[in-house]
Enzyme design. Structure first.
Site: not given
Ligand SMILES: [Zn+2]
Length: 708
Positions: A564-566
């Site tokens: 989800m997070c880069t």
């Protein structure tokens, strides 16, 4: 009786900083390399006596009036001077270099100015040009230093004017002045109610003690005698025994026009800007002056020859020489910054890239969708290029992990739940450079495959508003940057920007690789596909979604934290952001702009990702690739050209036509129905055909195969 030569107090100049600001503007925008004379006006006011508190009551210090120039000196100038002030006309001549300024033929300039005054006396009999002045300047615009020299040409009198040493110049309103308080009050009122400003005037008193202010031009040698008429002028001098500079040319005027009747004149040096209060008394001075020692009157011959003139101003050292105004310490720092930013960019054009169109760049309005890592770096880089308008769109708040990677945020921005990112980023840009027009919009961009719940109805209403706002923002900007962290949030702006014919710059990050691309423009209607010299057709460039065989859908739910997070290498975002901005600059410099073709592979070395650097698809700044893929692990960038795909969910005509005909309803279908876009474009059919083809293949099952 002892006599003394009348000595005149020179008129000092006073330049207001606003005058130099205006001159700078004029130089940059209008005059440029011209050094033609420009008309200006100036004002001077009466000299004042100020009580000297240190020396005790009754002692006064004189504060002389000065000839002031300011912003209003240009153009129409001072139409109605304040009470006790006079307007003077003049010219400013600004030289291009300090050398030209130094080498200027000052005597020639001065004599021309004096000739003009003299000619106006003889030919027009008007006093309008008597107090004219000349100003020469050199403006060092890099250091904000202004070199200048004023001249107030004043005619000398031969023989000189004299006055009896006793009583000399006496205070108006005293019994010896033969002007009563009452009469002075009348003069004051008439001077100040007159529509014409009176730098010079006559005061006529008749036997009935009535008193009248009249124009100098009304003077008649038959009726205006020393007994009936006093010559007046607005006197900037504050010295009790010295009249001010403007009187000199008035005396020359009388000598030139009325030589027989003006060897003796009664003068009032008007120094009252207001009616005196209490015991103060009138400040104006009165005296009777005459030509030559012992009252020997000059002969009236040869008066039409111009007398000598003097009047270059002395500098602060008391020498004849220019003065310098150093404005750098008092310049508005915002203004300084704006000029410095421009100047720095303009230097690129001096030698390296004379063709560079900087105005086009600074006028380009950029919309940054996403104010995260990419958004922060893109904004900084755009600023470096002098882009003046940057808007951010983001729906999130600054969180604790952001500041170390997102250079516009600080720790304090994360407190109390975090500040809205878009607004915060805009504010920070202004802190970096106050001249920028930066705005932040907190807005969520609806995504395909992320259904909008039917209730409560307010959610749908809000979505409608958000879409309308996004459409408006895209409409009012020139370039749209897609800098979000999900794939599907780029779909809506891709469609809208293509419909509105805006340049779309797209940057996306992997762990150690990035994609930077410009979306191809929508083909112009009735455009004919051009044939190139190799016989192939020149393909339209594609968009971010052109290579997809499925429509963008929900990729955010059911993902682990690292998905989800880069999660990227920290240096990657700034590389991708700078690459995107530099690519945009190359596009802007191409005459076809958004429709610039991609560069062609080099004929000699086509396989080595080499391109023809001077063919089409290049600008003064270099190649204009369609897509760049950066691989940090190999420190390598690859150029890729992707053609537009006629079933693309982002840029195909089917999608655009549906958007243009159905508007929000079409978008809502895309948000709510994950399969809508695939049906619309025919991707579903393609997919089915593909599946069917696969079914026809006989597969050999592998033993112990992994179900994942
Ligand atoms: Zn596409």
């Amino acid at each position: 009786m002892a006599q003394t030569i009348v000595q005149f107090t020179p008129l000092p100049s006073l330049t207001h900083p606003s005058f130099w600001h205006k001159l700078t503007e004029l130089k940059l925008d209008v005059l440029k390399l011209s050094d033609a004379e420009v008309d200006i006006t100036a004002t001077y006011r009466v000299g004042r006596l100020i009580e000297d508190r240190e020396s005790g009551p009754g002692t006064f210090v004189g504060v002389g009036g000065s000839l002031g120039v300011e912003e209003e000196s240009f153009g129409l100038g001072h139409s109605s001077p304040a009470i006790g002030s006079a307007v003077a006309k003049g010219v400013v001549k600004n030289y291009n270099t300090i050398e030209e300024f130094k080498a200027a033929d000052k005597s020639k300039l001065f004599n021309e100015a004096a000739d003009k005054i003299w000619k106006s006396i003889l030919e027009t009999r008007s006093t309008a040009l008597l107090n004219t002045f000349l100003l020469i300047t050199y403006a060092d615009l890099k250091k904000y230093r202004y070199y200048y020299w004023f001249a107030f040409p004043a005619f000398t009198s031969s023989p000189a004017w004299h006055i009896d040493a006793h009583p000399g110049w006496i205070g108006a309103g005293t019994p010896e002045s033969k002007l009563s308080d009452q009469q002075l009050r009348v003069i004051y009122d008439q001077l100040h109610t007159s529509k014409q400003p009176f730098p010079y005037f006559l005061i006529r008193s008749s036997s009935s003690s009535a008193i009248n202010v009249a124009a100098i031009e009304d003077y008649s040698p038959n009726t205006d005698t020393n007994e009936t008429t006093t010559i007046g002028f607005i006197d900037p001098s504050a010295q009790p025994q010295n009249p001010g500079w403007p009187l000199r040319n008035l005396l020359a005027y009388f000598r030139a026009l009325y030589p027989q009747s003006t060897s003796k004149l009664r003068i009032i040096c008007w120094r009252d800007a207001e009616v005196p209060r209490g015991e103060e008394g009138w400040k104006s001075r009165v005296g009777t002056i005459f030509l030559g020692p012992d009252g020997v009157s000059a002969d009236g011959s040869n008066v039409t020859t111009r007398p000598n003139a003097v009047g270059w101003e002395k500098n602060v050292q008391g020498k004849l020489g220019p003065r310098m105004a150093d404005l750098a310490p008092m310049m508005d720092p915002v203004r300084l910054a704006n000029q410095a930013v421009d100047l720095n960019l303009k230097l690129m054009r001096w030698r390296i890239l004379p063709e560079l169109d900087l105005e086009k760049i600074s006028a380009t309005k950029c919309l940054l969708l996403g104010a995260g890592t990419l958004g922060c770096y893109v904004a900084r880089c755009l600023m470096g290029w002098g882009v003046r308008t940057i808007s951010f769109v983001d729906s999130s708040r600054v969180s604790f992990s952001n500041p170390v990677r997102q250079p516009l945020f600080k720790f304090e921005d994360c407190l109390n739940g975090g500040r809205p990112k878009a607004e915060c980023a805009a504010e920070r840009l202004k802190e970096v450079w106050p001249g920028i027009n930066a705005t932040g919009y907190t807005l969520s961009i609806p995504m395909p495959g992320h259904p909008i719940p039917a209730s409560p109805p307010s959610v749908l209403e809000q979505t409608k508003k958000d879409v309308a706002k996004l459409e408006e923002l895209i409409e009012t900007h020139d370039v749209v940057y897609l800098l979000m962290d999900s794939r599907e949030s780029r779909w809506l702006p891709t469609v809208i920007a293509r419909a509105k014919d805006k340049l779309v710059m797209n940057a996306a990050l992997g762990f150690d690789s990035f994609l930077v691309m410009r979306h191809g423009a929508r083909p112009e209607q009735h455009s004919v596909v051009q044939r190139d010299e190799l016989g192939g057709s020149r393909k339209h460039l594609g968009c971010y979604y052109c290579n997809d065989i499925v429509a963008p859908a929900d990729s955010l739910t059911d993902r682990t934290l690292d998905q989800m997070c880069t999660v990227t290498r920290p240096g990657l975002a700034s590389m991708a952001a700078s690459t995107a901005v530099e690519l945009m600059m190359n596009v802007l410099q191409h005459p076809q702009g958004i429709r610039a073709p991609a560069p062609r592979p080099s004929v000699t070395n086509p396989l080595d990702n080499q391109f023809d650097e001077h063919g089409e698809g290049t600008s003064v700044l270099g190649l204009i690739p369609h897509q760049l893929r950066g691989y940090l692990a190999q420190f390598r960038n690859l150029h890729i050209v992707g053609a537009a795909y006629d079933k693309c969910t982002g840029c195909s005509e089917t999608v655009l036509e549906a958007y243009e005909s159905q508007g929000f309803d079409m978008m809502l279908n895309a948000f709510n129905d994950p399969k809508y876009l695939e049906r619309l474009t025919g991707l579903d059919k393609l997919y089915e055909d593909g599946e069917k083809a696969l079914e026809d293949v006989d597969w050999v099952e592998e033993e112990g195969g992994d179900d994942f």
